[in-house]
Design a protein around this motif. Structure first.
Motif, PDB file in Angstrom:
ATOM      1  N   HIS A 117      40.277  33.361  60.720  1.00 47.10           N
ATOM      2  CA  HIS A 117      39.743  34.710  60.823  1.00 47.10           C
ATOM      3  C   HIS A 117      38.336  34.580  61.381  1.00 47.10           C
ATOM      4  O   HIS A 117      37.701  33.529  61.254  1.00 47.10           O
ATOM      5  N   MET A 118      37.841  35.667  61.986  1.00 47.72           N
ATOM      6  CA  MET A 118      36.644  35.522  62.823  1.00 47.72           C
ATOM      7  C   MET A 118      35.398  35.069  62.081  1.00 47.72           C
ATOM      8  O   MET A 118      34.555  34.381  62.650  1.00 47.72           O
ATOM      9  N   ASP A 119      35.270  35.426  60.806  1.00 48.96           N
ATOM     10  CA  ASP A 119      34.084  34.991  60.066  1.00 48.96           C
ATOM     11  C   ASP A 119      34.203  33.538  59.603  1.00 48.96           C
ATOM     12  O   ASP A 119      33.241  32.976  59.062  1.00 48.96           O
ATOM     13  N   HIS A 120      35.355  32.941  59.815  1.00 46.81           N
ATOM     14  CA  HIS A 120      35.583  31.564  59.358  1.00 46.81           C
ATOM     15  C   HIS A 120      35.727  30.564  60.491  1.00 46.81           C
ATOM     16  O   HIS A 120      35.462  29.379  60.303  1.00 46.81           O
ATOM     17  N   GLU A 134      49.530  27.750  64.761  1.00 49.81           N
ATOM     18  CA  GLU A 134      49.998  29.016  65.345  1.00 49.81           C
ATOM     19  C   GLU A 134      49.061  30.181  65.077  1.00 49.81           C
ATOM     20  O   GLU A 134      49.111  31.193  65.773  1.00 49.81           O
ATOM     21  N   ALA A 135      48.222  30.054  64.073  1.00 60.12           N
ATOM     22  CA  ALA A 135      47.299  31.154  63.750  1.00 60.12           C
ATOM     23  C   ALA A 135      46.101  31.192  64.693  1.00 60.12           C
ATOM     24  O   ALA A 135      45.428  32.216  64.812  1.00 60.12           O
ATOM     25  N   PRO A 161      45.709  31.067  68.169  1.00 56.61           N
ATOM     26  CA  PRO A 161      45.679  32.029  69.295  1.00 56.61           C
ATOM     27  C   PRO A 161      45.686  33.494  68.854  1.00 56.61           C
ATOM     28  O   PRO A 161      45.265  34.367  69.627  1.00 56.61           O
ATOM     29  N   VAL A 162      46.133  33.761  67.626  1.00 55.83           N
ATOM     30  CA  VAL A 162      46.176  35.148  67.142  1.00 55.83           C
ATOM     31  C   VAL A 162      44.755  35.704  66.970  1.00 55.83           C
ATOM     32  O   VAL A 162      44.515  36.907  67.080  1.00 55.83           O
ATOM     33  N   MET A 163      43.816  34.803  66.724  1.00 52.81           N
ATOM     34  CA  MET A 163      42.448  35.237  66.418  1.00 52.81           C
ATOM     35  C   MET A 163      41.860  36.109  67.531  1.00 52.81           C
ATOM     36  O   MET A 163      41.160  37.078  67.265  1.00 52.81           O
ATOM     37  N   LYS A 164      42.168  35.772  68.766  1.00 49.85           N
ATOM     38  CA  LYS A 164      41.542  36.518  69.875  1.00 49.85           C
ATOM     39  C   LYS A 164      41.987  37.985  69.913  1.00 49.85           C
ATOM     40  O   LYS A 164      41.279  38.825  70.463  1.00 49.85           O
ATOM     41  N   THR A 165      43.136  38.297  69.314  1.00 50.61           N
ATOM     42  CA  THR A 165      43.632  39.673  69.375  1.00 50.61           C
ATOM     43  C   THR A 165      42.746  40.626  68.559  1.00 50.61           C
ATOM     44  O   THR A 165      42.819  41.831  68.727  1.00 50.61           O
ATOM     45  N   HIS A 201      48.226  30.799  56.179  1.00 52.63           N
ATOM     46  CA  HIS A 201      47.762  29.515  56.728  1.00 52.63           C
ATOM     47  C   HIS A 201      46.424  29.080  56.112  1.00 52.63           C
ATOM     48  O   HIS A 201      45.727  28.269  56.687  1.00 52.63           O
ATOM     49  N   CYS A 202      46.108  29.598  54.913  1.00 53.66           N
ATOM     50  CA  CYS A 202      44.850  29.222  54.248  1.00 53.66           C
ATOM     51  C   CYS A 202      44.956  27.841  53.612  1.00 53.66           C
ATOM     52  O   CYS A 202      45.956  27.510  52.984  1.00 53.66           O
TER      53      CYS A 202
END
Ligand code: ZN
Length: 206
Positions: A65-68, A90-91, A93-97, A143-144
């Motif tokens: 996640h963006m803050d991490h 897999e998580a 590339p999802v961040m950029k969305t 995915h944590c």
């Protein structure tokens, strides 16, 4: 006999997020990596806390996640490899969305990432002089991960506090795992350090 350096923990966080530097002497691991686009702030905080950037051997995001993990690629460009658990791949590339142009996010690429399994984490940490392992602790997102040190500190990212997770069986199972592995102090990504509650407030079914 070479005496192992004691493991130390400092917070280089900002914007209500804790970023923890776990060090065995000059061998250091950054746990959670920073908001995107503000490498200058991270560098200033590292400097203020006496952590040379070049001594950070890996950066580990508890989750993407963006803050991490927003700063992960920028740190790679500074020479800090990104340590990824295989269940996190897999998580990424999802961040950029979720990013907006004003976030100045630099997309995390697969290049230069060091991807390992949970089983491999103890050996990698031990090569750094840090006794501990990385565990799968879903509950905030699937995915944590958490880093647990053998003498008790655990870095839990955004795993919801156990006292408030009564309706989150997945998170409770993660806390149960951390308890079983001997966690004593909780270093969350937001808020103060907590003592690990020895008695679970909730018994897992079965
Ligand atoms: Zn967070």
């Amino acid at each position: 006999m070479v005496q192992a350096a004691p493991v130390t923990i400092v917070n280089v966080g900002y914007r209500s997020t804790n970023y923890w530097v776990v060090s065995a002497g000059t061998s250091r691991l950054l746990v959670d990596i920073g908001w995107p686009g503000i490498l200058g702030t991270m560098k200033a905080n590292l400097k203020r806390m006496g952590v040379p950037l070049r001594e950070i051997r890996y950066a580990l995001a508890t989750h993407y996640h963006m803050d991490h993990a927003g700063l992960a690629e920028e740190l790679k460009m500074e020479g800090v490899p990104l340590l990824v658990l295989n269940i996190q791949v897999e998580a990424i590339p999802v961040m950029k969305t979720w990013m907006k142009p004003q976030d100045n996010y630099v997309e995390v690429t697969p290049y230069g990432n060091v991807t390992i399994s949970f089983d491999e984490s103890r050996k990698l940490l031990s090569r750094m002089g840090i006794p501990g392992e990385i565990l799968h602790t879903p509950g905030h997102s699937d995915h944590c991960v958490s880093l647990i040190l053998d003498d008790g500190p655990v870095f839990t990212g955004d795993l919801p506090p156990e006292a408030y997770a009564f309706d989150n069986a997945v998170a409770l199972a993660s806390w149960a795992l951390l308890r079983e592995r001997g966690a004593t102090r909780v270093y969350p990504a937001h808020g103060p350090i907590g003592l690990f509650d020895k008695t679970p407030g909730y018994q897992l079914p079965g």
